[in-house]
Design a protein around this motif. Structure first.
Motif, short mmCIF file in Angstrom:
data_model
loop_
_atom_site.label_atom_id
_atom_site.label_comp_id
_atom_site.label_asym_id
_atom_site.label_seq_id
_atom_site.Cartn_x
_atom_site.Cartn_y
_atom_site.Cartn_z
N ARG A 17 2.14 15.76 -22.56
CA ARG A 17 2.43 16.68 -21.46
C ARG A 17 1.65 16.40 -20.17
O ARG A 17 1.72 17.19 -19.24
CB ARG A 17 2.21 18.13 -21.89
N ASP A 18 0.92 15.31 -20.11
CA ASP A 18 0.23 15.00 -18.84
C ASP A 18 0.06 13.49 -18.68
O ASP A 18 -1.01 13.01 -18.32
CB ASP A 18 -1.12 15.70 -18.79
N ILE A 19 1.13 12.74 -18.97
CA ILE A 19 1.07 11.29 -18.81
C ILE A 19 1.29 10.94 -17.34
O ILE A 19 2.24 11.39 -16.71
CB ILE A 19 2.14 10.60 -19.68
N LYS A 20 0.38 10.16 -16.81
CA LYS A 20 0.43 9.68 -15.43
C LYS A 20 -0.48 8.46 -15.35
O LYS A 20 -1.29 8.22 -16.26
CB LYS A 20 -0.02 10.78 -14.46
N PRO A 21 -0.38 7.65 -14.30
CA PRO A 21 -1.21 6.44 -14.22
C PRO A 21 -2.70 6.70 -14.36
O PRO A 21 -3.43 5.89 -14.94
CB PRO A 21 -0.86 5.87 -12.85
N HIS A 22 -3.16 7.85 -13.85
CA HIS A 22 -4.59 8.16 -13.93
C HIS A 22 -5.04 8.40 -15.37
O HIS A 22 -6.22 8.24 -15.69
CB HIS A 22 -4.88 9.39 -13.08
N ASN A 23 -4.11 8.78 -16.27
CA ASN A 23 -4.45 9.06 -17.67
C ASN A 23 -4.08 7.90 -18.59
O ASN A 23 -3.92 8.08 -19.79
CB ASN A 23 -3.75 10.34 -18.13
N ASP A 66 -7.07 11.52 -21.95
CA ASP A 66 -7.00 12.89 -21.43
C ASP A 66 -5.99 13.71 -22.22
O ASP A 66 -4.88 14.00 -21.77
CB ASP A 66 -6.64 12.90 -19.94
N LEU A 67 -6.39 14.11 -23.42
CA LEU A 67 -5.51 14.86 -24.31
C LEU A 67 -5.76 16.36 -24.25
O LEU A 67 -5.47 17.08 -25.20
CB LEU A 67 -5.69 14.36 -25.75
N GLY A 68 -6.28 16.82 -23.13
CA GLY A 68 -6.57 18.25 -23.00
C GLY A 68 -5.34 19.12 -22.97
O GLY A 68 -5.43 20.33 -23.17
N HIS A 69 -4.17 18.54 -22.69
CA HIS A 69 -2.94 19.32 -22.61
C HIS A 69 -2.04 19.10 -23.81
O HIS A 69 -0.90 19.58 -23.84
CB HIS A 69 -2.18 18.97 -21.33
N VAL A 70 -2.50 18.33 -24.78
CA VAL A 70 -1.68 18.06 -25.97
C VAL A 70 -1.38 19.37 -26.69
O VAL A 70 -2.23 20.25 -26.82
CB VAL A 70 -2.42 17.10 -26.93
N ARG A 71 -0.14 19.49 -27.15
CA ARG A 71 0.26 20.68 -27.89
C ARG A 71 1.24 20.28 -28.97
O ARG A 71 2.08 19.40 -28.77
CB ARG A 71 0.91 21.71 -26.95
N ASN A 72 1.12 20.92 -30.13
CA ASN A 72 2.06 20.65 -31.21
C ASN A 72 3.46 21.08 -30.80
O ASN A 72 3.65 22.11 -30.16
CB ASN A 72 1.66 21.38 -32.48
N TRP A 73 4.44 20.28 -31.19
CA TRP A 73 5.83 20.54 -30.82
C TRP A 73 6.29 21.91 -31.31
O TRP A 73 7.01 22.63 -30.63
CB TRP A 73 6.71 19.44 -31.40
N LYS A 74 5.86 22.31 -32.50
CA LYS A 74 6.29 23.58 -33.09
C LYS A 74 5.25 24.67 -32.91
O LYS A 74 5.28 25.67 -33.64
CB LYS A 74 6.59 23.39 -34.58
N ALA A 75 4.32 24.51 -31.97
CA ALA A 75 3.28 25.52 -31.77
C ALA A 75 3.91 26.85 -31.42
O ALA A 75 4.82 26.94 -30.61
CB ALA A 75 2.32 25.09 -30.67
N ALA A 76 3.41 27.90 -32.06
CA ALA A 76 3.94 29.24 -31.83
C ALA A 76 3.19 29.91 -30.69
O ALA A 76 2.09 29.53 -30.32
CB ALA A 76 3.83 30.08 -33.09
N GLY A 77 3.80 30.95 -30.15
CA GLY A 77 3.13 31.75 -29.14
C GLY A 77 3.51 31.34 -27.73
O GLY A 77 3.83 30.19 -27.46
N PRO A 78 3.47 32.27 -26.80
CA PRO A 78 3.82 31.98 -25.41
C PRO A 78 2.76 31.16 -24.71
O PRO A 78 1.60 31.14 -25.10
CB PRO A 78 3.93 33.38 -24.79
N THR A 124 0.34 30.21 -21.50
CA THR A 124 -0.40 30.92 -20.47
C THR A 124 -0.79 29.92 -19.40
O THR A 124 -0.72 28.71 -19.60
CB THR A 124 -1.66 31.58 -21.05
N VAL A 125 -1.23 30.42 -18.27
CA VAL A 125 -1.60 29.52 -17.17
C VAL A 125 -2.66 28.51 -17.59
O VAL A 125 -2.54 27.33 -17.32
CB VAL A 125 -2.07 30.34 -15.94
N PRO A 126 -3.74 28.92 -18.28
CA PRO A 126 -4.78 27.96 -18.62
C PRO A 126 -4.30 26.87 -19.58
O PRO A 126 -4.83 25.78 -19.59
CB PRO A 126 -5.87 28.82 -19.27
N THR A 127 -3.31 27.17 -20.46
CA THR A 127 -2.90 26.17 -21.43
C THR A 127 -1.78 25.29 -20.92
O THR A 127 -1.38 24.37 -21.59
CB THR A 127 -2.43 26.85 -22.73
N TYR A 128 -1.26 25.57 -19.72
CA TYR A 128 -0.21 24.72 -19.17
C TYR A 128 -0.61 24.31 -17.77
O TYR A 128 -0.58 25.11 -16.84
CB TYR A 128 1.14 25.42 -19.14
#
Length: 524
Positions: A178-184, A201-213, A215-219
């Motif tokens: 979810r955050d692939i770019k040349p800098h990463n 930079d895997l700080g934005h990695v999320r499981n495909w089937k992750a439950a729950g809405p 939020t701004v900090p996680t996206y």
């Protein structure tokens, strides 16, 4: 931050929010940052791939839990943005989402060293970097192979060892970067001087089937690298999360590779890969495996003869996605007993198999028209396929067991609580007496899971079926509990109560057990 430990250079990514201590109004912000840190740590810990930055350790630097460091593999070649991407700087500087967030973090006293070479040094501008240079065709094809291989690992659990051997992971959660770019994308030089690209930079990695809405900090991510399907201004954060798929990561990687400065004109092959991976519609876009399959056709351009994916998935029709499906499906056949752990692992495997069928061009149609597996038809909820296989044209034996577990399709239909599939199999002559490797029959799984409708369907067709060993009242102590459960199910069916009472009285149980069983039938 670079640190020298045991004569090896490692990379330290430091989080410091000590300035938030004692501020009651910013407790939520502090908690959010800590969650983000722990998510990256957890993601890095479980990954082991030659084209993803390696995790080396984690240290809490202060007792107050306000400063932490992640220790990562140091890559001496810099990042793709700095070394090989040329950008025209606008007259007026536009602050990107990431830059704005970094400024806010800096204002809060939080330093993220992943975006700096030194704590107080700005990253060099790609247009002014003296060592920036264009890449030749061999180098770009090699980068493409390495980075799409990293995505195939994150998305489908298809791993490649440092020696080059390819394999499928048995237990895997599909992960979206979810955050692939040349800098990463960072670069490292191997022993022979070859360039190795790695995702970081895997700080934005999320499981495909992750439950729950969301939020701004996680996206967060970078707006410039959002795929087309999530750029809609009217989309909420939660909607963007649910629309981000494996194809979103593929689009981001294709855009990053297109931006790399090249010293050659794109040939038809490379242009085809870029066009396929950057298609506007996700359903028309290639997967990472489709890209690897096409890249292999141009393997003469690669600096090293990367053949492991072709050895595992190639040389056969129907594409890499379907061949990966064929490689992963046998993992469902396990020696392990059917417990909650087995259920969870099965669900993850089925999610991965369905994703491969969805992402592969024509893979779902191929499975529905050519598969000969009753077991997979049941597990993947393909009723039409099951009917066809059980018909006279299909000529499939409904009692054929799997090799390891000895589960038949009827065992699986009961475990999956699919009453309509149970009825189809029974009408096709499936045997309710077949035992698996743990000596369990389909009826026992229905009782164990409390599926009363399926229990009665397995028992109800005829009195002769009830007289078969599958429901005979054994005198072994291990079966007493199961028998009592079966009797409980039968109490609602009075036409058979007298016959069951006769069976109870004719069996050598202790009198207390007989009395309890009769009471359960309201026959005492």
């Amino acid at each position: 931050m670079h640190e020298l430990i045991s004569s090896k250079i490692i990379f330290s990514k430091t989080y410091d929010w000590s300035h938030l201590d004692g501020d009651e109004n910013r407790k939520a912000e502090r908690k959010t940052l800590l969650i983000s840190l722990m998510r990256e740590k957890k993601s890095l810990q479980r990954l082991d791939h030659p084209f993803i930055v390696s995790y080396l350790g984690f240290v809490q630097l202060e007792q107050r839990k306000s400063k932490y460091s992640l220790y990562l593999e140091y890559c001496d070649g810099g990042d793709l943005e700095t070394r090989h991407v040329s950008r025209i700087q606008p007259d007026e500087r536009t602050v990107s989402d990431d830059e704005e967030e970094e400024e806010l973090l800096a204002e809060a006293g939080i330093q993220d060293s992943s975006d700096t070479n030194k704590p107080d040094e700005e990253p060099p501008s790609s247009t002014n970097a003296a060592d920036r240079r264009a890449l030749n065709e061999h180098a770009v094809w090699t980068l493409m192979y390495q980075l799409f291989a990293a995505l195939a690992y994150l998305h489908y659990g298809i791993s490649i060892s440092k020696e080059g051997a390819c394999r499928v992971e048995h237990h895997w959660d599909t992960m979206l970067h979810r955050d692939i770019k040349p800098h990463n994308i960072v670069l490292k030089f191997g022993l022979n001087g070859q360039r190795i690209a790695k995702l970081c930079d895997l700080g934005h990695v999320r499981n495909w089937k992750a439950a729950g809405p969301m939020t701004v900090p996680t996206y967060r991510g970078t707006r410039e690298y959002w795929p087309p399907e999530i750029k809609g201004a009217c989309l909420t954060l939660e909607e963007r999360h649910h629309q981000w798929s494996t194809k979103g990561d593929v689009w981001c990687l294709a855009k990053s590779l297109i931006e790399v400065e090249k010293d050659f004109s794109l040939g038809a092959g490379m242009k085809e890969v870029f066009d396929g991976c950057s298609a506007e519609l996700p359903e028309k876009r290639w997967s990472s495996l489709s890209a690897l399959e096409r890249i292999h056709q141009y393997r003469h351009f690669l600096y090293e003869p990367f053949t492991s994916f072709e050895q595992l998935l190639g040389g056969k029709p129907l594409g890499y996605e379907y061949q990966a499906f064929v490689q992963i499906a046998p993992i469902l056949d396990t020696f392990a007993p059917y417990t909650q752990v087995t259920k969870t692992q099965r669900k993850k495997l089925l999610d991965r198999l369905l994703l491969l069928l969805k992402d592969g061009p024509g893979a779902m149609h191929t499975f529905q028209t050519h598969s000969r597996s009753l077991h997979l038809a049941v597990l993947l909820n393909e009723e039409d396929l099951l009917r066809r296989l059980l018909s006279s044209d299909g000529q499939q034996n409904p009692d054929e067991p799997w090799q390891n577990s000895k589960w038949t399709a009827l065992h699986l239909a009961v475990q999956q609580k699919k009453l309509e599939f149970v009825e189809l199999l029974l009408r096709a002559g499936a045997d309710v007496n077949v035992e698996d490797v743990h000596k369990m029959k389909p009826l026992f799984y229905a009782i164990q899971e409390g599926y009363s409708d399926i229990e009665w369907r397995l028992l109800s067709p005829t009195k002769e079926r009830l007289s078969q060993p599958s429901v005979s009242l054994s005198t072994s102590k291990q079966n007493v509990r199961r028998i009592l459960q079966m009797v409980r199910v039968m109490e609602a069916y009075r036409p058979r109560q007298m016959w069951i009472k006769h069976r109870i009285r004719g069996t050598r149980f202790p009198w207390r057990t007989k009395r309890s069983m009769a009471a359960a039938l309201c026959l005492a």
